[in-house]
Design a protein around this motif. Structure first.
Motif, short mmCIF file in Angstrom:
data_model
loop_
_atom_site.label_atom_id
_atom_site.label_comp_id
_atom_site.label_asym_id
_atom_site.label_seq_id
_atom_site.Cartn_x
_atom_site.Cartn_y
_atom_site.Cartn_z
N MET A 521 1.03 -1.22 0.12
CA MET A 521 0.15 0.10 -0.13
C MET A 521 0.87 1.03 0.06
SD MET A 521 -1.44 0.10 3.78
CE MET A 521 -2.16 2.04 3.74
N ALA A 522 0.42 2.44 -0.53
CA ALA A 522 1.04 3.75 -0.70
C ALA A 522 1.05 4.44 0.63
CB ALA A 522 0.66 4.34 -1.89
N LEU A 523 1.79 5.14 1.15
CA LEU A 523 1.87 6.28 2.09
C LEU A 523 2.19 7.40 1.20
CD1 LEU A 523 4.02 4.63 4.94
CD2 LEU A 523 1.66 4.49 4.44
N PHE A 524 1.46 8.62 1.67
CA PHE A 524 1.33 9.90 0.92
C PHE A 524 1.64 10.92 1.86
CE2 PHE A 524 -1.20 7.28 -2.04
CZ PHE A 524 -0.56 7.32 -3.25
N GLU A 560 3.47 10.17 9.72
CA GLU A 560 2.06 10.08 10.23
C GLU A 560 1.37 9.35 9.23
OE1 GLU A 560 2.36 14.88 12.02
OE2 GLU A 560 1.66 14.42 9.90
N SER A 561 1.52 9.01 8.01
CA SER A 561 0.63 8.18 7.20
C SER A 561 0.90 6.71 7.47
CB SER A 561 1.02 8.60 5.62
OG SER A 561 0.61 9.89 5.20
N GLY A 562 2.19 6.66 8.07
CA GLY A 562 2.56 5.10 8.25
C GLY A 562 2.00 4.75 9.52
N LEU A 563 1.88 5.74 10.70
CA LEU A 563 1.29 5.32 11.91
C LEU A 563 -0.15 5.08 11.83
CD1 LEU A 563 3.25 7.92 14.27
CD2 LEU A 563 3.57 5.44 14.22
N LEU A 564 -0.79 5.91 10.75
CA LEU A 564 -2.18 5.82 10.59
C LEU A 564 -2.43 4.27 10.20
CD1 LEU A 564 -3.91 8.89 8.86
CD2 LEU A 564 -4.46 7.92 11.00
N ALA A 565 -1.74 3.94 8.94
CA ALA A 565 -1.61 2.63 8.55
C ALA A 565 -1.54 1.62 9.57
CB ALA A 565 -0.83 2.26 7.32
N LEU A 566 -0.55 1.78 10.48
CA LEU A 566 -0.24 0.95 11.66
C LEU A 566 -1.47 0.58 12.73
CD1 LEU A 566 2.01 -0.79 13.30
CD2 LEU A 566 2.53 1.41 14.30
N PHE A 567 -1.90 1.80 13.16
CA PHE A 567 -3.09 1.81 13.81
C PHE A 567 -4.46 1.10 13.30
CE2 PHE A 567 -0.77 5.49 16.08
CZ PHE A 567 -0.12 4.67 16.90
N GLU A 575 7.63 -2.26 8.83
CA GLU A 575 7.42 -1.68 7.64
C GLU A 575 7.45 0.07 7.72
OE1 GLU A 575 7.01 -2.92 4.26
OE2 GLU A 575 8.18 -4.26 5.34
N VAL A 576 6.97 0.56 8.86
CA VAL A 576 6.83 1.92 8.86
C VAL A 576 8.19 2.50 9.06
CG1 VAL A 576 6.03 3.80 10.21
CG2 VAL A 576 4.30 2.07 9.63
N VAL A 577 9.27 1.70 9.88
CA VAL A 577 10.13 2.11 10.47
C VAL A 577 11.35 1.95 9.07
CG1 VAL A 577 12.45 1.35 11.62
CG2 VAL A 577 10.05 1.65 12.80
N ARG A 578 11.00 0.97 8.35
CA ARG A 578 11.89 0.73 7.10
C ARG A 578 11.65 1.70 6.11
NH1 ARG A 578 11.89 -2.59 2.49
NH2 ARG A 578 9.54 -3.26 2.57
N GLU A 579 10.47 2.23 5.99
CA GLU A 579 10.13 3.30 4.57
C GLU A 579 10.06 4.61 4.98
OE1 GLU A 579 10.26 2.42 1.80
OE2 GLU A 579 10.45 0.20 1.74
N THR A 580 9.85 5.07 6.38
CA THR A 580 9.74 6.48 6.88
C THR A 580 10.96 7.07 7.61
OG1 THR A 580 8.28 6.05 8.71
CG2 THR A 580 7.34 6.30 6.25
N ILE A 581 11.08 8.13 7.85
CA ILE A 581 12.06 8.84 8.43
C ILE A 581 11.59 9.34 9.76
CG2 ILE A 581 14.13 8.85 7.02
CD1 ILE A 581 13.40 11.61 6.34
N SER A 582 12.17 9.42 11.06
CA SER A 582 11.65 10.17 12.04
C SER A 582 11.47 11.60 11.76
CB SER A 582 12.43 9.75 13.43
OG SER A 582 13.81 9.93 13.19
N GLU A 583 10.73 12.06 12.41
CA GLU A 583 10.70 13.75 12.46
C GLU A 583 11.24 14.23 13.67
OE1 GLU A 583 6.50 13.50 12.02
OE2 GLU A 583 6.55 12.36 10.46
#
Length: 583
Positions: A521-524, A560-567, A575-583
């Protein structure tokens, strides 16, 4: 029912065939045609479907008639006794994916008879002739789909092991003839090995297995003393059963022949395409890239399966608020819309989905791509060709003389391309382009680094869309789990942040081949530029300032999009850690 010779029915209209079979009368055919003409709800129905709805014929009657129209015989096959050597002339995966079984074979007459489930699957016949039974005449009968399924289940219960195919290739005289000859191999020997029936069957099996496993890429990689085959599934590489290095040259030569490349050239990179027909009635393109290495040629095949890609804005994974923003952006009369992310993050799919929505008869769309991945009707698509010095910049200059409304630039790689894209935007065109950046705000800094003036950016850029792809949890083996505090720390979360929320993971099952994931799935991250953000760009504000201001205006970051998909239980922490960077 009257038995007819298929040749007597070939090419006739369906109503005439059914009348000849004694299933219906001419009056009933005319009644069905009149009903279809008078009832708007039935106007798009095929005449055969309408006759079934009217209870005038059965589904099997229709199958027999449709087969007859194509000149094929309809036959029940469950009671047939098929010789083992006939069944094993086709791999189980070929039978399952193409929905076809061989029922007779005459090696002396060079003929093979196969049973197909659909008379429309003519591409499968071409594929069988070219790849499974080269040199044979392929005769076709049509059989009920349920019987073909039952026969495949019954006769192919023990799938041919990959090692058996490797051993068969190794025994081939044509392949043995290549051993130990190094660079002295002549073209004739390579062609003989690549055309050997065992090699044809092995390569065909590898392609079918990759498609069946939903792979996006096939990697054939030579190393010292070994040859590795890997499939990329949902963005991750998995190693398959490796063939003996002795047969690697035959495998690579077969792929090069299919891609219409020069098999004698083994010192320079080559690129080509394979049109692989007959997979579930849908042709699949494979983009082939050959690279010479120290130990032989490395080959990567990119599988371009249009049926597996959702080229529709409603289906690419945008949330409702993101979809509304996206539609607002792409319906601008002019300006530049940038889609950013690393290779393989779904940028092309997003752009194609947007262009398909805008692809109307009153809109001219031109694209400059490297390479053209999917052929879309109604769009003028152009391929960059560096060898002929046909660059993005050259194509864009020509586009402006073609009176386009919308332009797609496959990638902005240099200042010249960026400047022409800006010129196109300033002269009233809507320009879509891609760029490689980590997130949406950093795209501005990247363009400034290329040498684009800040006032030109503020005058032309309407929005920047950053995206990533994360693997989705397999729904077949999805289970709840409680993460450890250390695991949550990877996302800068505490146990209190997930209080009352349920997190999930995939246990691993046969459906997902033990990975726990199925599909992506895509995160935007969508950054819309307004007057205040444009003023900050003019002042050359930092990326962090642009990000803070964009978030104030409702931009949801990739994390944030990744966290929404996680929850929501769609993906995992990893997967969220692998594909997104911390803010």
């Amino acid at each position: 029912m009257i038995e007819l010779n298929p040749s007597e029915m070939k090419g006739r209209k369906l109503g005439r065939v059914l009348t000849k079979m004694g299933k219906i009368t001419r009056e009933q055919v005319h009644a069905a045609i009149e009903l279809r003409a008078s009832d708007p709800q039935k106007a798009k129905m095929k005449i055969g479907e309408l006759l079934i709805e009217m209870s005038l014929i059965s589904a099997q009657d229709l199958c027999i008639a449709l087969a007859g129209q194509k000149g094929y015989r309809f036959q029940s096959i469950l009671s047939l006794k098929i010789a083992p050597e006939v069944l094993h002339s086709m791999t189980p995966k070929t039978a399952r994916v193409m929905h076809v079984v061989p029922i007779a074979r005459d090696s002396n007459a060079k003929t093979v008879t196969v049973a197909l489930a659909s008379e429309r699957n003519f591409q499968a016949i071409d594929n069988l002739k070219l790849n499974v039974y080269p040199g044979y005449t392929v005769e076709v009968v049509i059989a009920p789909a349920s019987e073909i399924d039952a026969l495949i289940k019954r006769e192919y219960s023990r799938a041919v092991d990959a090692s058996e195919l490797f051993a068969e290739v190794a025994r081939s005289d044509a392949v043995k003839n290549l051993e130990g000859r190094g660079d002295s191999i002549d073209v004739g020997s390579l062609q003989d090995a690549a055309s050997d029936n065992a090699v044809v069957k092995l390569v065909n099996s590898m392609l079918l297995q990759a498609i069946e496993n939903r792979a996006s890429d096939i990697h054939l990689e030579p190393f010292e003393g070994k040859f590795i085959v890997r499939y990329r599934v949902d963005g991750v590489l998995y190693e398959m059963t490796p063939p003996d290095q002795k047969i690697s040259m035959a495998i690579v030569s077969r792929v090069k022949i299919l891609a219409k490349l020069n098999i004698a050239e083994r010192r320079l990179p080559q690129d080509g395409r394979i049109s692989y027909a007959g997979i579930s009635d849908q042709p699949i393109d494979l983009r082939v890239a050959v690279l010479p290495t120290m130990y032989g040629e490395s080959v990567v095949l990119r599988i371009l399966d249009r049926s597996a890609v959702q080229l529709d804005l409603d289906l690419i994974g945008l949330r409702e608020d993101e979809l509304a923003k996206m539609r607002l952006i792409i319906n601008k009369p002019n300006g530049i819309v940038l889609v950013t992310g690393p290779t393989g993050s779904g940028k092309t799919t997003t752009l194609y989905a947007a262009l398909r929505e805008l692809n109307q008869i009153d809109t001219k769309i031109l694209t400059a791509e490297d390479p053209v991945e999917y052929d879309i009707d109604g769009m003028m698509q152009c391929q960059v060709n560096i060898d002929q010095e046909l660059t993005f910049a050259k194509l864009l200059r020509s586009f402006l003389r073609q009176d386009p409304d919308i332009i797609l630039v496959g990638e902005i790689r240099d200042l010249e391309t960026a400047q022409i894209a800006i010129q196109a935007s300033l002269t009233g065109h809507l320009v879509f382009a891609t760029l490689h950046t980590n997130d949406a705000p950093s795209t501005i800094l990247r363009l400034l680094d290329l040498g684009v003036e800040s006032f030109l950016l503020t005058a032309t850029i309407e929005a920047v869309v950053a995206q990533r792809l994360v693997r989705k949890i397999c729904t077949k083996c999805k289970e709840e789990f409680v993460p450890s505090e250390e695991h949550l720390m990877e996302l800068n979360l505490r146990m209190s942040d997930v209080q009352g929320r349920t997190l999930y993971r995939g246990r691993g099952c046969t459906a997902c081949t033990g990975t726990g994931y199925m599909g992506r799935m895509a995160l935007f991250e969508i950054m819309l530029l307004d007057d205040e953000l444009r003023e900050l760009i003019m002042q050359q504000a930092s990326t962090s300032v642009l990000q803070v201001e964009s978030r104030k205006r409702g931009m949801r970051t990739l994390r944030e999009s990744g966290l929404l998909a996680l929850f929501e239980g769609q993906t995992t922490i990893d997967e969220v850690v692998r594909e997104t960077i911390s803010e």
